[in-house]
Write a protein that holds these residues in place. Structure first.
Motif, short mmCIF file in Angstrom:
data_model
loop_
_atom_site.label_atom_id
_atom_site.label_comp_id
_atom_site.label_asym_id
_atom_site.label_seq_id
_atom_site.Cartn_x
_atom_site.Cartn_y
_atom_site.Cartn_z
N ARG A 13 15.93 45.68 -93.71
CA ARG A 13 16.19 44.70 -94.77
C ARG A 13 15.93 43.30 -94.18
N PHE A 15 14.50 39.07 -94.40
CA PHE A 15 14.26 37.86 -95.19
C PHE A 15 13.86 36.72 -94.27
N HIS A 50 23.19 30.21 -93.59
CA HIS A 50 21.74 30.04 -93.54
C HIS A 50 21.20 29.64 -94.90
N THR A 52 18.13 30.81 -97.35
CA THR A 52 17.09 31.81 -97.55
C THR A 52 15.85 31.17 -98.17
N PHE A 55 13.34 36.37 -99.78
CA PHE A 55 14.03 37.64 -99.53
C PHE A 55 13.04 38.78 -99.74
N ASP A 125 10.77 35.40 -106.22
CA ASP A 125 11.83 35.30 -107.20
C ASP A 125 11.30 34.58 -108.45
N ARG A 137 32.01 33.40 -101.04
CA ARG A 137 31.71 34.34 -102.10
C ARG A 137 33.00 34.81 -102.77
N SER A 163 18.88 41.90 -91.91
CA SER A 163 20.24 41.97 -92.43
C SER A 163 20.79 43.36 -92.17
N TYR A 172 23.56 39.30 -89.33
CA TYR A 172 22.15 38.93 -89.33
C TYR A 172 21.61 38.82 -87.92
P1 ATP Z 1 25.82 41.17 -98.90
O1 ATP Z 1 24.65 41.61 -99.75
O2 ATP Z 1 26.30 42.21 -97.96
O3 ATP Z 1 26.89 40.53 -99.70
P2 ATP Z 1 24.09 39.00 -98.17
O4 ATP Z 1 23.77 38.86 -99.62
O5 ATP Z 1 24.40 37.77 -97.40
O6 ATP Z 1 25.28 39.99 -97.94
P3 ATP Z 1 21.58 40.29 -98.03
O7 ATP Z 1 21.85 40.95 -99.34
O8 ATP Z 1 20.90 41.10 -96.96
O9 ATP Z 1 22.91 39.72 -97.41
O10 ATP Z 1 20.71 39.00 -98.33
C1 ATP Z 1 20.19 38.20 -97.31
C2 ATP Z 1 19.86 36.85 -97.88
O11 ATP Z 1 18.90 36.99 -98.94
C3 ATP Z 1 21.05 36.14 -98.51
O12 ATP Z 1 20.88 34.76 -98.33
C4 ATP Z 1 20.96 36.48 -99.98
O13 ATP Z 1 21.52 35.47 -100.80
C5 ATP Z 1 19.44 36.54 -100.16
N1 ATP Z 1 19.10 37.49 -101.21
C6 ATP Z 1 19.55 38.75 -101.32
N2 ATP Z 1 18.98 39.37 -102.37
C7 ATP Z 1 18.15 38.47 -102.96
C8 ATP Z 1 17.28 38.51 -104.08
N3 ATP Z 1 17.14 39.60 -104.84
N4 ATP Z 1 16.59 37.39 -104.36
C9 ATP Z 1 16.70 36.29 -103.60
N5 ATP Z 1 17.49 36.20 -102.53
C10 ATP Z 1 18.22 37.27 -102.20
#
Ligand code: ATP
Ligand code: MG
Length: 181
Positions: A13, A15, A50, A52, A55, A125, A137, A163, A172
């Motif tokens: 996973r 990003f 961080h 992003t 992703f 996106d 969160r 991730s 991370y």
């Molecule tokens: P968790 O999902 O366990 O709550 P997280 O969201 O921080 O933790 P990830 O889901 O692996 O971890 O996401 C990594 C990063 O990518 C985060 O900054 C998250 O906001 C962003 N992200 C996750 N999914 C998407 C998406 N579908 N579109 C855009 N950004 C995303």
């Protein structure tokens, strides 16, 4: 993401992100902790803070190679991001800090990276890019924002991150850095 993807260990996973220095992560974490009540929401652990850029989701080794080659072709200038705004994404219960007006250099980086990654299957996106770092969160309500002098964040590189989702939430791992030159 399909259920099959979740169970396939060969997929990582991934990003792309901007990663603050530890001192800035800790300063932002402290600010977030003062804003939250004892029960309302969960602060992002300091090392996880961080921004992003793109992703990717679950990625095979082969696709990762493509993404890294694509990232290596991106040309972007060093930039300073002025963090001057707090906000909440109310529907998702998220508290963030970010740039009220993202500099053109950051938007150019996001655009350049997104375009380059498309060749490897990345689908950007649909929503417009919001330059933000998630500080907390699971908020039930948006906290009051303290006075925050704008914080200048000098950004010298962007990173590819894996991730890992464990019982204690996401962890991370920075896999690779590309300097902004
Ligand atoms: P968790 O999902 O366990 O709550 P997280 O969201 O921080 O933790 P990830 O889901 O692996 O971890 O996401 C990594 C990063 O990518 C985060 O900054 C998250 O906001 C962003 N992200 C996750 N999914 C998407 C998406 N579908 N579109 C855009 N950004 C995303
Ligand atoms: Mg997530």
């Amino acid at each position: 993401m399909s259920e099959q993807d979740v169970g396939t260990p060969a997929l990582k996973r991934l990003f792309f992100a901007l990663w603050p220095e530890v001192a800035l992560q800790e300063a932002l974490h402290r600010i977030a902790a003062t804003m939250l009540g004892p029960v309302d929401g969960r602060c992002t652990p300091s090392p996880n803070i961080h921004l992003t850029l793109a992703f990717l989701g679950p990625v095979s080794e082969e696709a990762r190679g493509c993404y890294e080659t694509a990232a290596s072709g991106v040309r972007a200038e060093p930039l300073t991001l002025t963090l001057d705004a707090f906000g909440c994404f109310r529907r998702s219960g998220i508290l963030w800090v970010g740039a009220g007006h993202a500099p053109a250099s950051l938007l150019a980086l996001v655009r350049g990276l997104s375009e380059a990654l498309r060749n490897c299957g990345y689908e950007p996106d649909q929503r417009p890019f919001r330059a933000h770092l998630t500080l907390a969160r699971r908020l039930r309500r948006c906290p009051r924002f303290p006075e925050l002098l704008p914080v200048d964040w000098p950004v010298r590189d962007f990173v590819l991150v894996e991730s890992h989702t464990g019982p204690r939430g996401a962890e991370y791992e920075i896999l690779r850095r590309w300097p902004l030159a």
